[in-house]
Write a protein that holds these residues in place. Structure first.
Motif, PDB file in Angstrom:
ATOM      1  N   LEU A   1       0.807  -1.223   0.000  1.00  0.00           N
ATOM      2  CA  LEU A   1       0.000   0.000   0.000  1.00  0.00           C
ATOM      3  C   LEU A   1       0.835   1.264   0.000  1.00  0.00           C
ATOM      4  CD1 LEU A   1      -2.933  -0.932   2.396  1.00  0.00           C
ATOM      5  CD2 LEU A   1      -2.934  -0.814  -0.101  1.00  0.00           C
ATOM      6  N   MET A   2       2.105   1.192   0.377  1.00  0.00           N
ATOM      7  CA  MET A   2       2.939   2.401   0.411  1.00  0.00           C
ATOM      8  C   MET A   2       3.084   3.037  -0.979  1.00  0.00           C
ATOM      9  SD  MET A   2       6.840   2.917   1.729  1.00  0.00           S
ATOM     10  CE  MET A   2       7.658   4.497   1.487  1.00  0.00           C
ATOM     11  N   PRO A   3       3.471   2.294  -2.025  1.00  0.00           N
ATOM     12  CA  PRO A   3       3.542   2.934  -3.352  1.00  0.00           C
ATOM     13  C   PRO A   3       2.183   3.374  -3.864  1.00  0.00           C
ATOM     14  CG  PRO A   3       3.931   0.566  -3.514  1.00  0.00           C
ATOM     15  CD  PRO A   3       3.966   0.896  -2.071  1.00  0.00           C
ATOM     16  N   VAL A   4       1.120   2.653  -3.468  1.00  0.00           N
ATOM     17  CA  VAL A   4      -0.217   3.052  -3.888  1.00  0.00           C
ATOM     18  C   VAL A   4      -0.566   4.409  -3.278  1.00  0.00           C
ATOM     19  CG1 VAL A   4      -2.669   2.473  -3.787  1.00  0.00           C
ATOM     20  CG2 VAL A   4      -0.972   0.676  -4.182  1.00  0.00           C
ATOM     21  N   ALA A   5      -0.251   4.580  -1.981  1.00  0.00           N
ATOM     22  CA  ALA A   5      -0.527   5.858  -1.324  1.00  0.00           C
ATOM     23  C   ALA A   5       0.278   6.983  -1.953  1.00  0.00           C
ATOM     24  CB  ALA A   5      -0.227   5.747   0.169  1.00  0.00           C
ATOM     25  N   SER A   6       1.538   6.726  -2.277  1.00  0.00           N
ATOM     26  CA  SER A   6       2.371   7.759  -2.914  1.00  0.00           C
ATOM     27  C   SER A   6       1.818   8.129  -4.282  1.00  0.00           C
ATOM     28  CB  SER A   6       3.807   7.247  -3.048  1.00  0.00           C
ATOM     29  OG  SER A   6       4.367   6.994  -1.767  1.00  0.00           O
ATOM     30  N   ALA A   7       1.373   7.129  -5.012  1.00  0.00           N
ATOM     31  CA  ALA A   7       0.829   7.407  -6.348  1.00  0.00           C
ATOM     32  C   ALA A   7      -0.443   8.239  -6.259  1.00  0.00           C
ATOM     33  CB  ALA A   7       0.551   6.085  -7.068  1.00  0.00           C
ATOM     34  N   ILE A   8      -1.291   7.963  -5.262  1.00  0.00           N
ATOM     35  CA  ILE A   8      -2.516   8.756  -5.093  1.00  0.00           C
ATOM     36  C   ILE A   8      -2.158  10.204  -4.758  1.00  0.00           C
ATOM     37  CG2 ILE A   8      -4.541   9.075  -3.637  1.00  0.00           C
ATOM     38  CD1 ILE A   8      -4.747   6.052  -3.407  1.00  0.00           C
ATOM     39  N   SER A   9      -1.168  10.380  -3.865  1.00  0.00           N
ATOM     40  CA  SER A   9      -0.774  11.745  -3.480  1.00  0.00           C
ATOM     41  C   SER A   9      -0.234  12.530  -4.672  1.00  0.00           C
ATOM     42  CB  SER A   9       0.275  11.692  -2.369  1.00  0.00           C
ATOM     43  OG  SER A   9      -0.272  11.109  -1.195  1.00  0.00           O
ATOM     44  N   GLN A  10       0.572  11.873  -5.495  1.00  0.00           N
ATOM     45  CA  GLN A  10       1.153  12.573  -6.627  1.00  0.00           C
ATOM     46  C   GLN A  10       0.140  12.816  -7.750  1.00  0.00           C
ATOM     47  OE1 GLN A  10       4.225  13.902  -6.814  1.00  0.00           O
ATOM     48  NE2 GLN A  10       4.465  13.281  -4.657  1.00  0.00           N
ATOM     49  N   SER A  11      -0.844  11.931  -7.849  1.00  0.00           N
ATOM     50  CA  SER A  11      -1.790  12.070  -8.961  1.00  0.00           C
ATOM     51  C   SER A  11      -2.738  13.255  -8.796  1.00  0.00           C
ATOM     52  CB  SER A  11      -2.608  10.782  -9.094  1.00  0.00           C
ATOM     53  OG  SER A  11      -3.380  10.563  -7.912  1.00  0.00           O
ATOM     54  N   LYS A  12      -2.768  13.852  -7.587  1.00  0.00           N
ATOM     55  CA  LYS A  12      -3.663  14.999  -7.422  1.00  0.00           C
ATOM     56  C   LYS A  12      -3.219  16.185  -8.286  1.00  0.00           C
ATOM     57  CE  LYS A  12      -1.264  16.560  -3.241  1.00  0.00           C
ATOM     58  NZ  LYS A  12      -1.374  16.708  -1.776  1.00  0.00           N
ATOM     59  N   TRP A  13      -1.893  16.269  -8.560  1.00  0.00           N
ATOM     60  CA  TRP A  13      -1.439  17.390  -9.395  1.00  0.00           C
ATOM     61  C   TRP A  13      -1.944  17.215 -10.831  1.00  0.00           C
ATOM     62  CZ3 TRP A  13      -0.542  20.463  -5.819  1.00  0.00           C
ATOM     63  CH2 TRP A  13       0.156  20.075  -4.668  1.00  0.00           C
ATOM     64  N   LEU A  14      -2.064  15.984 -11.270  1.00  0.00           N
ATOM     65  CA  LEU A  14      -2.668  15.767 -12.584  1.00  0.00           C
ATOM     66  C   LEU A  14      -4.147  16.146 -12.568  1.00  0.00           C
ATOM     67  CD1 LEU A  14      -1.075  12.306 -13.486  1.00  0.00           C
ATOM     68  CD2 LEU A  14      -0.380  14.562 -14.283  1.00  0.00           C
ATOM     69  N   TRP A  15      -4.787  15.891 -11.439  1.00  0.00           N
ATOM     70  CA  TRP A  15      -6.201  16.229 -11.300  1.00  0.00           C
ATOM     71  C   TRP A  15      -6.430  17.735 -11.380  1.00  0.00           C
ATOM     72  CZ3 TRP A  15     -10.766  14.076 -11.668  1.00  0.00           C
ATOM     73  CH2 TRP A  15     -11.885  14.654 -11.067  1.00  0.00           C
ATOM     74  N   PHE A  16      -5.478  18.502 -10.824  1.00  0.00           N
ATOM     75  CA  PHE A  16      -5.635  19.951 -10.781  1.00  0.00           C
ATOM     76  C   PHE A  16      -5.062  20.662 -12.004  1.00  0.00           C
ATOM     77  CE2 PHE A  16      -6.464  19.209  -6.293  1.00  0.00           C
ATOM     78  CZ  PHE A  16      -7.515  20.080  -6.068  1.00  0.00           C
ATOM     79  N   ARG A  17      -4.760  19.948 -13.056  1.00  0.00           N
ATOM     80  CA  ARG A  17      -4.404  20.615 -14.299  1.00  0.00           C
ATOM     81  C   ARG A  17      -5.603  21.366 -14.860  1.00  0.00           C
ATOM     82  NH1 ARG A  17      -0.597  16.513 -17.874  1.00  0.00           N
ATOM     83  NH2 ARG A  17       1.300  16.739 -16.595  1.00  0.00           N
ATOM     84  N   LYS A  18      -6.763  20.921 -14.488  1.00  0.00           N
ATOM     85  CA  LYS A  18      -7.983  21.630 -14.847  1.00  0.00           C
ATOM     86  C   LYS A  18      -8.513  22.321 -13.609  1.00  0.00           C
ATOM     87  CE  LYS A  18      -9.328  18.405 -18.506  1.00  0.00           C
ATOM     88  NZ  LYS A  18     -10.398  17.512 -19.022  1.00  0.00           N
ATOM     89  N   GLU A  19      -9.436  23.181 -13.809  1.00  0.00           N
ATOM     90  CA  GLU A  19     -10.010  23.924 -12.690  1.00  0.00           C
ATOM     91  C   GLU A  19     -10.856  22.975 -11.843  1.00  0.00           C
ATOM     92  OE1 GLU A  19     -12.966  27.734 -11.902  1.00  0.00           O
ATOM     93  OE2 GLU A  19     -12.128  27.359 -13.898  1.00  0.00           O
TER      94      GLU A  19
END
Length: 533
Positions: free
Chosen positions: A112-130
């Motif tokens: 679950l550690m890499p999964v948690a890191s991937a979720i945390s980092q993927s938020k920046w992709l989410w915020f490419r849009k408003e």
């Protein structure tokens, strides 16, 4: 009291004696080289996801450790069933379960550690849009546990890569239980290694026996009045009386199970054969004839007569029985050699619209094939199931001067013996000597101890004295209709055959089998174990 108009802050001029050139700075010697190395390593680890890669490696190592542990415990015995009373307690003793829990917990955390890191980092992709600023909290919560992952799924609605991480986090919740259930707990029979040496049983370890016989000779007889008038041995006389009495009272307090020495409670004897006695009964009530004057009932071909009511000239007949050694192939065409045939006429029924009941029963020499076992399903007593459809060919052997019965399939120790076997003569040729046969006939024809006699009623308070057999037949007929009486009498004859066979088998011939013990908790990982993990 302070002046309310006074200034809130008072400015104090710097002393003219302060010389900045004389100020001594603290003696702090920074180590920019070491600090720079830590930052670079941390940056490198973050940039190339090294910690996450190491976590995946740890998860893989512990996954392999689980596989090794399952393999190590595969078909491993964790103890005997007889050591505990419940299956639950036996399973709790198995060391594999806490080990699996420990390994799976570490594996799940590492996964679950890499999964948690991937979720945390993927938020920046989410915020490419408003997006709403509150979504930052959704991603942070999802990187911390199951509830946050559920909320994130409702936020991104499977339209983002982060939803895969959230689903993996949720699916990891039952991982421990899935790993535990992918281990099957089986119970299997293995050879016993414990030595049993009780006070009344021989010393046995991994073999035990059940008695059988293939002989009934003069050794099983006794002289009653003269050598020409033999009777069976006393134990067989008592066995017949036991069979007569069992249906009337004894069945409530005595079990008819054959006793064997099976101290572990798990013995499989397979198929085997023994010489014994069989029975067969038919209802011949239709042959009963009422006299022309309506005073009595008679059974043609016999001397059986029952008067319907008592008068000054004769008593009322209740039960009458006769026994003969003559065979009747018309009544019993498929039976073995006849020992005796017994005919009974009874008229004691409260409900008797059809008149009296007449029954004809025979006792025959027989070779019985059993399949015996002792286990929890038989309440740890010997259960012998009769194997049907094995024909026995009977013929008188003039060389042996005995009646010999040879079954078409001779079963001994769960093995079919052929006539080429050195044991065939002793185990497959079941022999009855003339003296043994005569002894059986004499017992059953005896007026006191045999299966003959009558019971009559002189008036409402006076009855005739009867023998043991007639007394029990009379008891069977009381408070029963014709159908129930016929069934009960058939059971009585069956009990006589069973009890005498049981007693005949107490000889030195035995069936040998393995003495087994139920070994519990043999762990096996199923084929889908790897997939579920």
């Amino acid at each position: 009291m302070a002046d309310p108009k006074a200034p809130l802050m008072e400015i104090i001029p710097m002393s003219t004696d302060y010389d900045p050139s004389q100020h001594v700075a603290p003696n702090i010697s920074p180590s920019p080289r070491k600090q720079s190395l830590r930052l670079r390593v941390k940056e490198l680890a973050n940039q190339f996801w090294i910690w996450e890669a190491l976590s995946c490696l740890v998860a893989a190592i512990f996954y392999l450790a689980i596989m090794v542990e399952l393999k190590r415990h595969d078909h491993t015995s964790f103890g005997s069933v007889s050591d505990t009373k419940t299956v639950g307690k036996r399973k709790a003793k198995a060391p594999i379960f806490p080990i699996l829990s420990f390994l799976s917990a570490i594996m799940k955390a590492a996964m679950l550690m890499p999964v948690a890191s991937a979720i945390s980092q993927s938020k920046w992709l989410w915020f490419r849009k408003e997006r709403k600023l509150a979504h930052i909290d959704r991603f942070d919560e999802a990187s911390r546990g199951v509830m946050g992952s559920i909320r994130l799924l409702f936020t991104v609605r499977l339209m983002h890569f982060a939803a895969i991480g959230a689903i993996l986090t949720i699916l990891a919740l039952p991982m421990d239980a899935v790993i535990q259930t992918s281990v099957q707990i089986r119970e299997k029979l293995v050879l016993n290694e414990r030595v049993f040496n009780g006070q009344n049983i021989p010393k046995i370890t991994n073999t035990t026996f059940v008695s059988r016989t293939s002989r009934f000779t003069a050794n099983s007889t006794q002289t009653m009045t003269t050598p020409e008038n033999p009777w069976p041995a006393s134990n067989l006389v008592n066995a017949m009386k036991f069979g007569i009495s069992y249906t009337v009272g004894l069945q409530d307090i005595i079990t008819g199970n054959f006793l064997v020495e099976c101290p572990t409670g798990y013995c499989e004897y397979g198929q085997y054969q023994t010489l014994g006695i069989a029975h067969e009964c038919i209802d011949i009530s239709a042959k009963v004839v009422s006299s022309a004057d309506g005073m009595n009932y008679t059974l043609p071909g016999t001397n059986l007569t029952l008067f319907k009511t008592f008068t000054d000239d004769h008593p009322q007949g209740l039960v009458v029985a006769t026994t003969t050694t003559k065979a009747n192939e018309n009544s019993f065409p498929d039976s073995g050699p006849t020992i005796v045939r017994t005919m009974v006429l009874a008229n004691t029924f409260i409900k008797r619209p059809g008149g009296p009941v007449a029954l004809e029963c025979g006792l025959f020499w027989s070779v019985k094939t059993y399949r015996g076992s002792v286990n929890e399903d038989t309440s740890f007593l010997l259960s012998e199931k009769l194997v049907p459809n094995i024909t026995t060919n009977w013929a008188f052997d003039r060389t042996l001067n005995r009646m010999v019965g040879e079954p078409e399939e001779c079963w001994v120790n769960n093995t079919i013996l052929t006539n080429t076997s050195s044991f065939y003569e002793a185990d497959c040729k079941n022999q009855v000597s003339p003296r043994g046969w005569l002894a059986m006939e004499n017992l059953m024809l005896d007026e006191q101890d045999g299966m003959v006699g009558e019971s009559v009623m002189y008036d409402e308070n006076h009855f005739s004295k009867t023998n043991h057999f007639i007394t029990n037949v009379y008891e069977l007929s009381l408070r029963k209709n014709q159908t129930r009486f016929a069934a009960s009498f058939d059971t009585m004859m069956s009990n006589i055959a069973f009890a005498m066979t049981h007693t005949m088998r107490n000889t030195d011939q035995e069936i040998q089998t393995d003495l087994k013990i139920l070994n519990s908790l043999s762990a096996t990982c199923t084929i889908w174990c790897s997939i579920t993990i």
